[in-house]
Enzyme design. Structure first.
Site, PDB file in Angstrom:
ATOM      1  N   LYS A  69      20.617  54.741  24.976  1.00  0.00           N
ATOM      2  CA  LYS A  69      19.695  55.749  24.416  1.00  0.00           C
ATOM      3  C   LYS A  69      19.312  56.732  25.501  1.00  0.00           C
ATOM      4  CE  LYS A  69      16.848  57.074  21.071  1.00  0.00           C
ATOM      5  NZ  LYS A  69      17.559  58.367  21.033  1.00  0.00           N
ATOM      6  N   LYS A  93      13.461  52.563  31.777  1.00  0.00           N
ATOM      7  CA  LYS A  93      12.346  53.012  30.930  1.00  0.00           C
ATOM      8  C   LYS A  93      12.291  52.248  29.602  1.00  0.00           C
ATOM      9  CE  LYS A  93      11.871  57.476  31.135  1.00  0.00           C
ATOM     10  NZ  LYS A  93      12.035  58.927  30.886  1.00  0.00           N
ATOM     11  N   LYS A 105      22.610  58.916  29.098  1.00  0.00           N
ATOM     12  CA  LYS A 105      22.188  60.314  29.174  1.00  0.00           C
ATOM     13  C   LYS A 105      23.421  61.189  29.039  1.00  0.00           C
ATOM     14  CE  LYS A 105      18.244  62.525  29.916  1.00  0.00           C
ATOM     15  NZ  LYS A 105      16.882  62.101  29.608  1.00  0.00           N
ATOM     16  N   THR A 189       5.601  62.425  24.104  1.00  0.00           N
ATOM     17  CA  THR A 189       5.637  62.147  25.551  1.00  0.00           C
ATOM     18  C   THR A 189       4.243  62.304  26.141  1.00  0.00           C
ATOM     19  OG1 THR A 189       7.918  62.845  25.652  1.00  0.00           O
ATOM     20  CG2 THR A 189       6.719  62.850  27.728  1.00  0.00           C
ATOM     21  N   ASN A 220       6.779  71.345  26.613  1.00  0.00           N
ATOM     22  CA  ASN A 220       6.434  70.295  25.654  1.00  0.00           C
ATOM     23  C   ASN A 220       5.508  69.254  26.291  1.00  0.00           C
ATOM     24  OD1 ASN A 220       6.938  67.459  24.690  1.00  0.00           O
ATOM     25  ND2 ASN A 220       7.793  68.582  22.962  1.00  0.00           N
ATOM     26  N   SER A 362      11.085  58.080  19.644  1.00  0.00           N
ATOM     27  CA  SER A 362      12.495  58.177  19.248  1.00  0.00           C
ATOM     28  C   SER A 362      12.948  56.857  18.608  1.00  0.00           C
ATOM     29  CB  SER A 362      13.382  58.452  20.461  1.00  0.00           C
ATOM     30  OG  SER A 362      13.524  59.835  20.651  1.00  0.00           O
TER      31      SER A 362
END
Ligand code: NAD
Length: 428
Positions: A69, A93, A105, A189, A220, A362
């Protein structure tokens, strides 16, 4: 370390923590390199009829705990080293917040600002076609990152579904609400970071109304965090974007700044047009213009890097006046700076914990995509709070038990959870 790369900086932290955990060589091997690196070229026809190709990457670091992810970034500097580092950080994470994913990524080495909307759509679709064998709802689920938006996620989902003749909303997250997105993803976030910061400040028995915060980056992550903190009574004394920033010891109203940024394209837009500033008005409002470098060294209690990596280094770490550094950006602090900050008693809440709210929501979006259900905003908020605070508590416990910094403790928690999954799966 002047020639360090994002991956070498990740490895410095990793090696430090691995040495404290006394692992076998076989265990360590899993953290030395990603499981898979996919390198392709994405080619499109431009609006003027010419052909152009861009290097494209998908790095799959580890999937012991679940599907890979992590976001896809479109940036001229997105290269294998950078994407590898970000994929590795994602693996840590997702383990720190204990959601059932691994880490990956992606990146396309292009400048999206030089592409038309149609060209951007072609690049997005070409990326999916290039990586088709490597992604999927149960294999690897991308998401937005720098310069990639909900609209891009929608094109990517559409391309995947057409190519695989399937209905696959869970293949990608960060989608628009009208096409399988989740409520609460936009500010997730910052919201996750806010929950952790509130818990930390409560535990320290500090009063938000007495705390000054400086935030680098007003996108953001940074702008949403500024709003949450301002509403909770903190004094936001400085904000910035790529054009520079503004500082007022008395505090800045982020809602007003956002309004001016929308109008003028920069946070200093309320006082400055281009490089010409209305000095009289700035004086009257007690506001001064600061560079992004100066912002980091301002008098404040909490410093929030929320823009770029590699900004807190051995050059400025001794000049930082904040008591807490809260990393909403990925990789803002170098290992050399970390050592100086530790020596100076400045507490760093690391990226792999501080900004994990985004990947957590997510995960909710992926869950909704898989089940066909739709969560309310309240459910997203309360589940996010529970998960992120559990992650924070695990890191705090580890830091105390092992006499580690929060970054070392977060890596330690993540590595142990990844190893546990590898052991039960029989990989070790
Ligand atoms: P964004 O593109 O929305 O905002 C980035 C901000 O940084 C903008 O205000 C931009 O003007 C500013 N900026 C760009 N160059 C700068 C410079 N040289 N100096 C100062 N500011 C500069 O991006 P974002 O989503 O807010 O991401 C910011 C950071 O947070 C990145 O490190 C990203 O990896 C990290 N992050 C974001 C999320 C998320 O869900 N948005 C999740 C995890 C981590």
């Amino acid at each position: 370390m002047p020639n360090s790369t994002p991956y070498s900086r990740f490895q410095t932290v990793l090696d430090d923590v691995l040495s404290k955990l006394s692992l076998s060589d076989e265990q360590k091997k899993w953290f030395a390199q990603p499981q898979f690196i996919h390198k392709k070229e994405v080619s499109i026809k431009k609006d003027d009829g010419s052909d152009v190709s861009f290097p494209a990457f998908r790095v799959q670091f580890n999937n012991a705990r679940g599907p890979f992810k992590g976001g896809i970034r479109f940036h001229p500097e997105a290269d294998e080293e950078e994407v590898k580092a970000l994929a590795a950080l994602m693996s840590i994470k997702t383990a720190v917040v204990n959601i059932p994913f691994g880490g990956g990524k992606g990146g396309v080495q292009c400048n999206p600002k030089e592409l038309s909307k149609g060209e951007l759509q072609k690049v997005s679709r070409a990326y999916v076609r290039a990586m088709l064998d490597s992604i999927g709802p149960d294999i690897d689920c991308p998401a937005p990152d720098v310069n990639t938006t909900p609209a891009i996620m929608a094109w990517m989902r559409d391309e995947y579904e057409m190519a695989t003749k399937s209905y696959s909303p869970a293949v990608i997250t960060g989608k628009p609400l009208s096409y399988g997105g989740s409520l609460g993803r936009e500010a997730a976030t910052a919201k996750g970071g806010f929950f952790i910061l509130q818990e930390l400040i409560n535990r320290e028995a500090m009063d938000p109304s007495e705390l000054k915060v400086a935030i680098q980056g007003f996108g953001n992550a940074g702008a949403n965090m500024a709003n949450f903190l301002h509403s909770a009574g903190y004094t936001v004394v400085a904000v910035s974007d790529s054009q520079g920033g503004i500082y007022s010891p008395e505090g800045i109203d982020p809602v007003r700044i956002q309004k001016y940024k929308q109008k003028t394209g920069q946070v200093a837009g309320e006082y400055c047009e281009g490089s010409v500033c209305d000095i009289e008005r700035m004086k009257m409002d007690g506001v001064s213009h600061v560079t992004n470098e100066q912002l980091l060294e301002l008098p404040c209690d909490i410093l929030i890097p929320a823009a770029l990596d590699n900004v807190i280094t051995e050059v400025n770490a001794r000049k930082i006046q904040a008591q807490f550094i809260f990393e909403l950006a990925n990789g803002p602090t170098t290992p050399e700076a970390d050592a100086i900050l530790e020596e100076r008693g400045i507490k760093v809440i690391p990226d792999v914990l501080a900004n994990a709210g985004g990947v957590t929501v997510s995960y909710f979006e992926w869950t909704q995509g898989k089940s066909g259900g739709m969560w309310t905003a309240e459910r997203v908020d309360s589940e996010l709070k529970r998960i992120i605070l559990d992650g924070y508590k695990a890191v705090r416990r580890e830091a105390r038990r092992e006499s580690m910094t929060y970054r070392q403790a977060a890596f330690s928690v993540g590595i142990k959870r990844m190893l546990e999954a590898m052991e039960v799966r029989g990989w070790l």
